[in-house]
Design a protein around this motif. Structure first.
Motif, PDB file in Angstrom:
ATOM      1  N   ALA A 278      52.658  41.285  47.937  1.00 14.75           N
ATOM      2  CA  ALA A 278      51.340  41.527  48.537  1.00 14.75           C
ATOM      3  C   ALA A 278      50.327  40.498  48.052  1.00 14.75           C
ATOM      4  N   LEU A 279      50.369  40.185  46.760  1.00 12.92           N
ATOM      5  CA  LEU A 279      49.458  39.195  46.198  1.00 12.92           C
ATOM      6  C   LEU A 279      49.711  37.827  46.838  1.00 12.92           C
ATOM      7  N   LEU A 280      50.962  37.445  46.962  1.00 13.58           N
ATOM      8  CA  LEU A 280      51.301  36.159  47.571  1.00 13.58           C
ATOM      9  C   LEU A 280      50.889  36.106  49.043  1.00 13.58           C
TER      10      LEU A 280
ATOM     11  N   VAL B 114      31.177  39.466  37.966  1.00 15.22           N
ATOM     12  CA  VAL B 114      32.211  38.466  38.229  1.00 15.22           C
ATOM     13  C   VAL B 114      31.625  37.436  39.185  1.00 15.22           C
ATOM     14  N   LEU B 115      31.669  36.172  38.785  1.00 13.18           N
ATOM     15  CA  LEU B 115      31.175  35.074  39.617  1.00 13.18           C
ATOM     16  C   LEU B 115      32.358  34.309  40.180  1.00 13.18           C
ATOM     17  N   THR B 116      32.291  33.969  41.453  1.00 16.97           N
ATOM     18  CA  THR B 116      33.371  33.236  42.095  1.00 16.97           C
ATOM     19  C   THR B 116      32.808  32.410  43.243  1.00 16.97           C
ATOM     20  N   HIS B 117      33.636  31.579  43.854  1.00 22.62           N
ATOM     21  CA  HIS B 117      33.189  30.794  45.003  1.00 22.62           C
ATOM     22  C   HIS B 117      34.288  30.698  46.042  1.00 22.62           C
TER      23      HIS B 117
ATOM     24  N   GLY C 127      42.017  32.860  42.144  1.00 20.64           N
ATOM     25  CA  GLY C 127      41.165  33.722  41.330  1.00 20.64           C
ATOM     26  C   GLY C 127      40.609  34.893  42.126  1.00 20.64           C
ATOM     27  N   ILE C 128      40.190  34.622  43.355  1.00 20.85           N
ATOM     28  CA  ILE C 128      39.668  35.693  44.218  1.00 20.85           C
ATOM     29  C   ILE C 128      40.757  36.721  44.503  1.00 20.85           C
ATOM     30  N   VAL C 129      41.938  36.244  44.854  1.00 18.48           N
ATOM     31  CA  VAL C 129      43.042  37.155  45.159  1.00 18.48           C
ATOM     32  C   VAL C 129      43.417  37.972  43.924  1.00 18.48           C
ATOM     33  N   GLY C 130      43.513  37.311  42.769  1.00 24.03           N
ATOM     34  CA  GLY C 130      43.809  38.039  41.538  1.00 24.03           C
ATOM     35  C   GLY C 130      42.757  39.092  41.240  1.00 24.03           C
TER      36      GLY C 130
END
Length: 138
Positions: free
Chosen positions: A10-12, A78-81, A114-117
């Motif tokens: 699912a993660l992949l 949590v910061l992301t882009h 990172g977003i998916v994790g």
């Protein structure tokens, strides 16, 4: 030959979906498509979502109004882009692929992974948010 555990499959699958959406920093519409997908994931988890100026989005999980009055109730931030350094057409030269225990493709080693994790970790919490909740700034 071992099979891939369902959670890893699912993660992949999610990472491939995100990687296949090219999102160079120079193309706001492309970045927006990634953000729309991620916002859908956030809504599926019950997040309160808000658009800020410049395309930035905020997703809040389990944050109660007025709860941050005490230091112990501050949300996790949590910061992301959603953009990448890769220009359009990179997938043609560097397509998504799994080679043994390595992933290849734009964003698979950086923020898209990172977003998916992050979202798989949020799903694993099953709505049991920490005191103060979680705020994601994308």
């Amino acid at each position: 030959m071992t099979s891939t555990p369902p959670a890893l499959s699912a993660l992949l699958a999610d990472l491939k979906l995100l990687t296949d959406l090219e999102s160079p920093s120079t193309d706001p519409a492309a970045v927006q498509r990634v953000m729309d997908l991620v916002e859908g994931w956030a809504r599926d988890l019950g997040a309160e979502t808000h658009a800020l100026g410049g395309g930035t989005r905020v997703f809040r999980f389990g944050v109660q109004p007025g709860a941050a009055d005490k230091a112990a109730d501050k949300p996790v931030l949590v910061l992301t882009h959603a953009d990448t350094v890769w220009p359009h057409g990179t997938l043609e030269q560097m397509p998504w692929r799994v080679d043994g225990d390595r992933l290849h493709g734009p964003g698979t080693y950086d923020m898209k992974a990172g977003i998916v994790g992050l979202f798989h970790a949020l799903r694993a919490l099953n709505g049991e948010w920490p005191r103060g909740g979680i705020t994601v700034l994308l």
